[in-house]
Enzyme design. Structure first.
Site, PDB file in Angstrom:
ATOM      1  N   ARG A 171       1.179  -0.904   8.927  1.00 18.33           N
ATOM      2  CA  ARG A 171       0.770  -2.533   9.190  1.00 18.33           C
ATOM      3  C   ARG A 171       0.114  -2.902   8.249  1.00 18.33           C
ATOM      4  NH1 ARG A 171      -5.015  -3.018   8.940  1.00 18.33           N
ATOM      5  NH2 ARG A 171      -5.829  -1.063   8.060  1.00 18.33           N
TER       6      ARG A 171
ATOM      7  N   ARG B 243       1.198  -1.416   0.388  1.00 22.04           N
ATOM      8  CA  ARG B 243       0.247  -0.371  -0.145  1.00 22.04           C
ATOM      9  C   ARG B 243       0.983   1.291  -0.392  1.00 22.04           C
ATOM     10  NH1 ARG B 243      -4.483  -1.109   5.269  1.00 22.04           N
ATOM     11  NH2 ARG B 243      -5.830  -3.026   3.800  1.00 22.04           N
TER      12      ARG B 243
ATOM     13  N   GLU C  64      -8.126   0.649  17.871  1.00 24.67           N
ATOM     14  CA  GLU C  64      -7.205   1.562  16.540  1.00 24.67           C
ATOM     15  C   GLU C  64      -6.422   2.950  17.636  1.00 24.67           C
ATOM     16  OE1 GLU C  64      -7.009   4.435  12.752  1.00 24.67           O
ATOM     17  OE2 GLU C  64      -8.899   3.106  13.035  1.00 24.67           O
TER      18      GLU C  64
ATOM     19  N   HIS D 193      -6.252   5.507   5.585  1.00 14.71           N
ATOM     20  CA  HIS D 193      -6.492   4.537   5.763  1.00 14.71           C
ATOM     21  C   HIS D 193      -6.409   4.474   7.299  1.00 14.71           C
ATOM     22  CE1 HIS D 193      -9.030   0.587   5.060  1.00 14.71           C
ATOM     23  NE2 HIS D 193      -7.586   0.297   5.199  1.00 14.71           N
TER      24      HIS D 193
END
Length: 332
Positions: free
Chosen positions: A282, A185, A272, A248
């Site tokens: 992550r 990502r 979170e 995100h």
């Protein structure tokens, strides 16, 4: 290697799959279930974001420095003195990521305003790793937030490109021929940002999913297709959609130890909201670790403390005056 979204999801960063799950989309669907329906429900809350997050924390001075949970019995205008039902005992903060600090730029709930973190900070709670923010490379604009376009779309053959004149340039495939659109990502997000700011191109990023077979759309990605049509008015099986990186996940947050204890007695954090597991990035699926395992550890820590100290929980109605009316007015 491309893995089926039906049983496993390819998450990048190596030639393997991870995060077993059932149903459509990616493993985070286990938590989000139906992102489209969730997003639509949140649109109604935009005018009153985080309406419950500033109700959890009564003044700890009354308990010798220990935290005390609180919850409104009635909803009234913020900043006023009001009656709350105070639970005089240990409190777990499971208030999610700091989405409210980046309005309209995150995939997380608009109700996670970061107000709870701000109140905790003012009360002396330590925060950590706040600069560690994960971006997802493919998101679209919806009301006051971003909606994630699952990596399963690229796992099934979706391709990112930009335009140079009227010619498509598949930048991930050009720069990373082995994994292409399935790079991690952070890599895809960074490359998308760079290419979108390169004057040689048109400044936009597109995701082409037209090569995904109809059988895959109907069996594995029907929810995604429905959501895109609903929000963008475009059939992704026919026409590319414009995407861009969006915030995100927040790896940082409230600092906790291995027992999920904060530096304030009887105050815990999980999910979170807590900073403990993820470091500077992550891995896919690990948000479930923080929520389920972190919640379990917090609960067991509290249970052991109550049993060992013969702690008696009290439930009383008290007058509670908010010290903070608007987290946005706090000067850090």
């Amino acid at each position: 290697m491309v893995c089926s979204a039906h049983s496993l999801s390819y998450r990048g960063a190596g030639n393997h799959c991870d995060s077993s799950f059932t149903g459509q989309g990616d493993p985070e669907s286990v938590v989000e279930m139906d992102q489209g329906k969730t997003a639509k429900a949140q649109e109604a809350a935009v005018g009153n974001p985080g309406r419950d997050q500033d109700k959890w924390f009564a003044d700890r001075k009354n308990r010798g420095g220990a935290a005390s949970g609180g919850r409104n019995t009635k909803r009234k205008k913020a900043g006023a003195t009001k009656k709350v039902r105070e639970i005089n005992g240990p409190t777990i903060l499971a208030t999610g990521g700091l989405n409210g600090l980046f309005e309209g730029q995150t995939t997380g709930s608009v109700q996670n305003t970061a107000t709870a973190d701000a109140i905790a900070f003012v009360k002396g709670v330590k925060l950590s790793n706040l600069e560690f923010i994960q971006y997802h490379p493919t998101t679209i604009d919806i009301a006051n937030k971003r909606m994630l376009i699952t990596e399963a779309a690229r796992g099934e053959g979706g391709r990112l490109f930009t335009l140079k004149g009227d010619k498509r340039f598949y930048y991930m495939e050009e720069k990373y021929p082995e994994l292409g659109n399935l790079m991690p990502r952070d890599v895809v997000s960074r490359e998308s940002y760079i290419i979108a700011h390169d004057e040689n191109y048109n400044g936009k990023i597109y995701l082409d999913m037209s090569n995904i077979p109809n059988s895959i759309w109907s069996s594995r990605l029907s929810d995604l297709k429905e959501e895109i049509i609903s929000y963008l008015g475009v059939d992704p099986a026919i026409k590319p959609i414009e995407v861009r990186p969006g915030i995100h996940f927040f790896m940082g947050g409230i600092y906790v130890n291995k027992n999920h204890e904060t530096n304030i007695l009887d105050l815990y954090a999980a999910g979170e909201a807590a900073s403990i597991y993820h470091g500077a990035n992550r891995l896919g699926g690990n948000s479930i670790l923080g929520a389920l395992y972190g919640g379990m550890v917090s609960a067991n820590t509290i249970k052991d403390r109550l049993v060992n100290n013969n702690f008696e929980m009290k439930n009383t109605e008290v007058e509670f005056n908010y010290e903070i009316e608007d987290a946005n007015k706090i000067s850090m």
